[in-house]
Design a protein around this motif. Structure first.
Motif, PDB file in Angstrom:
ATOM      1  N   GLY A  51     -21.696   1.509   1.733  1.00 29.82           N
ATOM      2  CA  GLY A  51     -22.050   1.794   0.084  1.00 29.82           C
ATOM      3  C   GLY A  51     -20.955   1.077  -0.731  1.00 29.82           C
ATOM      4  N   TYR A  52     -19.664   0.835  -0.015  1.00 33.04           N
ATOM      5  CA  TYR A  52     -18.744  -0.166  -1.002  1.00 33.04           C
ATOM      6  C   TYR A  52     -19.352  -1.315  -1.092  1.00 33.04           C
ATOM      7  CZ  TYR A  52     -14.395  -2.828  -1.666  1.00 33.04           C
ATOM      8  OH  TYR A  52     -13.541  -3.672  -2.113  1.00 33.04           O
ATOM      9  N   SER A  57     -19.783   4.035 -14.915  1.00 32.01           N
ATOM     10  CA  SER A  57     -19.126   5.332 -15.188  1.00 32.01           C
ATOM     11  C   SER A  57     -18.902   5.897 -13.693  1.00 32.01           C
ATOM     12  CB  SER A  57     -19.953   6.300 -15.952  1.00 32.01           C
ATOM     13  OG  SER A  57     -21.211   6.464 -14.936  1.00 32.01           O
ATOM     14  N   LEU A  58     -17.977   7.024 -13.383  1.00 33.27           N
ATOM     15  CA  LEU A  58     -17.708   7.365 -12.330  1.00 33.27           C
ATOM     16  C   LEU A  58     -18.830   7.851 -11.614  1.00 33.27           C
ATOM     17  CD1 LEU A  58     -15.313   8.117 -10.490  1.00 33.27           C
ATOM     18  CD2 LEU A  58     -15.127  10.502 -11.540  1.00 33.27           C
ATOM     19  N   ILE A  59     -19.906   8.402 -12.455  1.00 33.19           N
ATOM     20  CA  ILE A  59     -21.282   9.070 -11.694  1.00 33.19           C
ATOM     21  C   ILE A  59     -21.873   7.630 -11.416  1.00 33.19           C
ATOM     22  CG2 ILE A  59     -23.549  10.242 -12.131  1.00 33.19           C
ATOM     23  CD1 ILE A  59     -20.796  12.031 -12.162  1.00 33.19           C
ATOM     24  N   SER A  60     -22.322   6.711 -12.131  1.00 35.84           N
ATOM     25  CA  SER A  60     -22.984   5.567 -11.897  1.00 35.84           C
ATOM     26  C   SER A  60     -22.376   4.869 -10.504  1.00 35.84           C
ATOM     27  CB  SER A  60     -23.059   4.585 -12.969  1.00 35.84           C
ATOM     28  OG  SER A  60     -22.092   4.270 -13.209  1.00 35.84           O
ATOM     29  N   SER A  61     -20.936   4.725 -10.322  1.00 42.20           N
ATOM     30  CA  SER A  61     -20.177   4.000  -9.155  1.00 42.20           C
ATOM     31  C   SER A  61     -20.475   5.119  -8.007  1.00 42.20           C
ATOM     32  CB  SER A  61     -18.805   4.207  -9.607  1.00 42.20           C
ATOM     33  OG  SER A  61     -18.428   3.177 -10.702  1.00 42.20           O
ATOM     34  N   LEU A  66     -15.122   3.119  -5.900  1.00 37.71           N
ATOM     35  CA  LEU A  66     -14.945   3.733  -7.199  1.00 37.71           C
ATOM     36  C   LEU A  66     -14.231   2.899  -8.185  1.00 37.71           C
ATOM     37  CD1 LEU A  66     -14.487   7.389  -6.474  1.00 37.71           C
ATOM     38  CD2 LEU A  66     -16.514   6.361  -6.986  1.00 37.71           C
ATOM     39  N   THR A  67     -13.115   2.253  -7.674  1.00 39.48           N
ATOM     40  CA  THR A  67     -12.407   1.147  -8.344  1.00 39.48           C
ATOM     41  C   THR A  67     -12.952  -0.051  -8.822  1.00 39.48           C
ATOM     42  OG1 THR A  67     -10.311   2.157  -7.201  1.00 39.48           O
ATOM     43  CG2 THR A  67     -10.353  -0.139  -8.272  1.00 39.48           C
ATOM     44  N   ALA A  68     -13.928  -0.604  -7.890  1.00 32.29           N
ATOM     45  CA  ALA A  68     -14.771  -1.574  -8.292  1.00 32.29           C
ATOM     46  C   ALA A  68     -15.820  -1.421  -9.407  1.00 32.29           C
ATOM     47  CB  ALA A  68     -15.498  -2.120  -6.887  1.00 32.29           C
ATOM     48  N   GLY A  69     -16.564  -0.133  -9.226  1.00 29.51           N
ATOM     49  CA  GLY A  69     -17.227   0.263 -10.037  1.00 29.51           C
ATOM     50  C   GLY A  69     -16.637   0.714 -11.441  1.00 29.51           C
ATOM     51  N   VAL A 104      -6.390  -1.814  -3.316  1.00 36.43           N
ATOM     52  CA  VAL A 104      -6.438  -0.341  -3.161  1.00 36.43           C
ATOM     53  C   VAL A 104      -6.863   0.108  -1.957  1.00 36.43           C
ATOM     54  CG1 VAL A 104      -7.637   1.750  -3.887  1.00 36.43           C
ATOM     55  CG2 VAL A 104      -7.105   0.085  -5.544  1.00 36.43           C
ATOM     56  N   MET A 105      -7.939  -0.168  -1.076  1.00 35.94           N
ATOM     57  CA  MET A 105      -8.093   0.015   0.349  1.00 35.94           C
ATOM     58  C   MET A 105      -7.120  -0.202   1.235  1.00 35.94           C
ATOM     59  SD  MET A 105     -11.401  -1.213   2.687  1.00 35.94           S
ATOM     60  CE  MET A 105     -10.838  -2.899   2.744  1.00 35.94           C
ATOM     61  N   THR A 106      -6.521  -1.444   0.953  1.00 34.46           N
ATOM     62  CA  THR A 106      -5.355  -1.821   2.206  1.00 34.46           C
ATOM     63  C   THR A 106      -3.982  -1.059   1.767  1.00 34.46           C
ATOM     64  OG1 THR A 106      -6.444  -4.128   1.713  1.00 34.46           O
ATOM     65  CG2 THR A 106      -4.127  -3.892   2.979  1.00 34.46           C
ATOM     66  N   VAL A 107      -3.745  -0.786   0.420  1.00 41.62           N
ATOM     67  CA  VAL A 107      -2.513  -0.082   0.645  1.00 41.62           C
ATOM     68  C   VAL A 107      -2.541   1.296   1.137  1.00 41.62           C
ATOM     69  CG1 VAL A 107      -0.871   0.967  -1.050  1.00 41.62           C
ATOM     70  CG2 VAL A 107      -1.584  -1.471  -1.331  1.00 41.62           C
ATOM     71  N   LEU A 108      -3.596   2.074   0.583  1.00 44.49           N
ATOM     72  CA  LEU A 108      -4.017   3.389   0.701  1.00 44.49           C
ATOM     73  C   LEU A 108      -4.021   3.602   2.432  1.00 44.49           C
ATOM     74  CD1 LEU A 108      -6.458   4.661  -1.681  1.00 44.49           C
ATOM     75  CD2 LEU A 108      -4.031   5.283  -1.662  1.00 44.49           C
ATOM     76  N   SER A 109      -4.663   2.627   2.979  1.00 42.79           N
ATOM     77  CA  SER A 109      -4.901   2.633   4.667  1.00 42.79           C
ATOM     78  C   SER A 109      -3.435   2.499   5.181  1.00 42.79           C
ATOM     79  CB  SER A 109      -5.655   1.524   5.231  1.00 42.79           C
ATOM     80  OG  SER A 109      -7.116   1.766   4.652  1.00 42.79           O
ATOM     81  N   LEU A 110      -2.460   1.516   4.733  1.00 46.35           N
ATOM     82  CA  LEU A 110      -1.304   1.360   5.186  1.00 46.35           C
ATOM     83  C   LEU A 110      -0.307   2.539   4.972  1.00 46.35           C
ATOM     84  CD1 LEU A 110      -0.514  -2.410   4.172  1.00 46.35           C
ATOM     85  CD2 LEU A 110      -1.118  -1.495   6.493  1.00 46.35           C
TER      86      LEU A 110
END
Length: 435
Positions: free
Chosen positions: A300-301, A40-44, A31-34, A11-17
């Motif tokens: 953070g990631y 949950s989105l909040i806990s991530s 967020l994807t990893a979490g 996800v990080m690579t494709v978005l960066s490219l």
């Protein structure tokens, strides 16, 4: 989930490219990893924000380095350097890039200041690069090589810290090896990076490359014709401030203290007027603030991956496919290292994680201690070059993009990934089978 690391890095690579801002790309990856690990989105988000503090000192040091670099450029001493290089090098583009690679290498072992020299040395040279029509991707490759290869191969300065990290991580998992043996085990993988650098300089980016004359953004380095000053006392005090900064960094290993001392001395010596303080700091933030925030988000990631034990899960799943063939085992372990380090963006931070997982597998598969060290060191170094979140790529971009003409992903990350990770992978894989 075992594949959370793989998917989030993709996800990080494709978005960066796709030229999505790298901060957004890393946030999306975290967020994807979490979410893939059942959070949950909040806990991530909480895990991601909670891990940002680990990079706070690095981020602050980058901001202060940016301010120090701007203060130095204010004195005009860098114009003297550019003028000298113009006279000496003229159209010797290859020699200039090799000199930059050598200077970058010194920053890891001889004078261990890491990326501190980049915002000071590179922005004033941008105009020279443009006049020579030098491909900045070659310069990015030279800088990243100098930031990585010396500490991979030479146990001095940051190299000693890297090799000691490998040694202690292996020892804590039941495998002891001397620093000298670790250094020998990493000579072959490091040699692959030398070949990658030569290919980048003499083949891939040797042709002239002309960039737009009037960028739409940046700090303005190289936009104006400035009369080259003569050497004066201001420049003497500037050099004193630089030397003090280097000494503090070398002795106390504290980049924040070193940069702060340099800035204070510039004002104390009245090299920079007091009323220029706000502008100096603001311009420093403009130069290095983005890099600082990327490092915070990257921390953070990395915390999300650590808290969710995603890396351990990935290795456990990979081990099911390992079998007994050492060539396949080594290939898969290096591939895991590449993926993990691409996400975390730090060789040093990745080593303890990988060692805990690699040592038992290598002992079971019959790898020698030196071959195990090769796999751990190479896997840790893999991905650092080419990672959008690594200081080995963010540092070069901070200098080369001071005038807004250099793209972090396509002009730094992609070239360094291709020229260093591929030979590092091949040479590391081969070395693990022969040692």
């Amino acid at each position: 989930m075992a594949w959370a690391v793989v998917v989030s890095v993709l996800v990080m690579t494709v978005l960066s490219l796709l030229r999505v801002n790298v901060i957004i790309a890393i946030l999306a990856a975290g967020l994807t990893a979490g979410l893939m690990n059942g959070e949950s989105l909040i806990s991530s988000l909480e895990m991601l924000v909670g891990g940002m503090g680990a990079q706070a000192s690095v981020a602050l040091s980058y901001i202060l380095l940016g301010a120090f670099a701007v203060a130095i450029s204010y004195t005009g001493i860098t114009s003297l350097l550019v003028g000298y290089l113009l006279r000496v090098l003229k159209d010797k583009r290859v020699i200039l890039v090799l000199v930059i690679a050598l200077v970058a290498s010194f920053s890891q072992n001889v004078i261990p200041v890491h990326i501190a020299f980049i915002p000071i040395l590179i922005p004033p040279l941008l105009k020279l690069f443009d006049e020579m029509k030098l491909d900045r991707r070659a310069v990015a490759s030279a800088l990243t090589f100098g930031l990585k290869a010396p500490y991979v191969m030479i146990p001095v300065g940051f190299g000693l810290l890297f090799h000691e990290t490998i040694q202690s991580s292996m020892s804590s998992n039941g495998l002891d090896l001397s620093i000298s043996s670790i250094a020998i085990s990493l000579i072959i993988p490091g040699s692959g990076m030398i070949i990658g650098l030569l290919i980048a300089i003499f083949i891939t980016y040797r042709k002239r490359r002309e960039l737009p004359s009037y960028p739409s953004e940046g700090l303005g380095f190289g936009k104006e014709e400035v009369e080259t000053p003569t050497f004066n006392m201001q420049h003497v005090w500037t050099l004193v401030s630089i030397v003090v900064t280097l000494v503090i960094q070398a002795v106390w290993q504290n980049l924040i203290l070193a940069a702060l001392a340099g800035i204070i001395l510039m004002f104390v010596f009245r090299v920079v007027p007091y009323n220029k303080g706000d502008k100096i700091v603001n311009d420093g933030i403009s130069m290095m603030g983005f890099i600082a925030f990327v490092m915070l988000i990257a921390g953070g990631y990395a915390n999300v991956l650590t808290e969710t034990e995603s890396v351990s899960a990935l290795v456990e799943v990979s081990s099911d496919y390992l079998g007994e063939n050492q060539a396949i085992i080594a290939f898969l372990l290096l591939l895991v290292g590449l993926i993990v380090t691409m996400g975390i963006g730090s060789s040093f931070a990745t080593i303890p994680i990988l060692a805990a997982l690699f040592v038992p597998i290598c002992l079971t598969a019959g790898f020698s201690p030196m071959a195990t060290a090769t796999l751990i060191g190479t896997a840790g170094a893999l991905g650092d070059a080419g990672s959008p979140a690594s200081d080995s790529t963010l540092g070069p971009t901070s200098g080369l993009n001071a005038d807004g003409k250099h793209h972090h992903i396509w002009d730094t990350c992609v070239p360094t990934f291709l020229h260093f990770n591929i030979p590092l992978f091949i040479f590391g894989w081969a070395a693990s089978l022969f040692l």
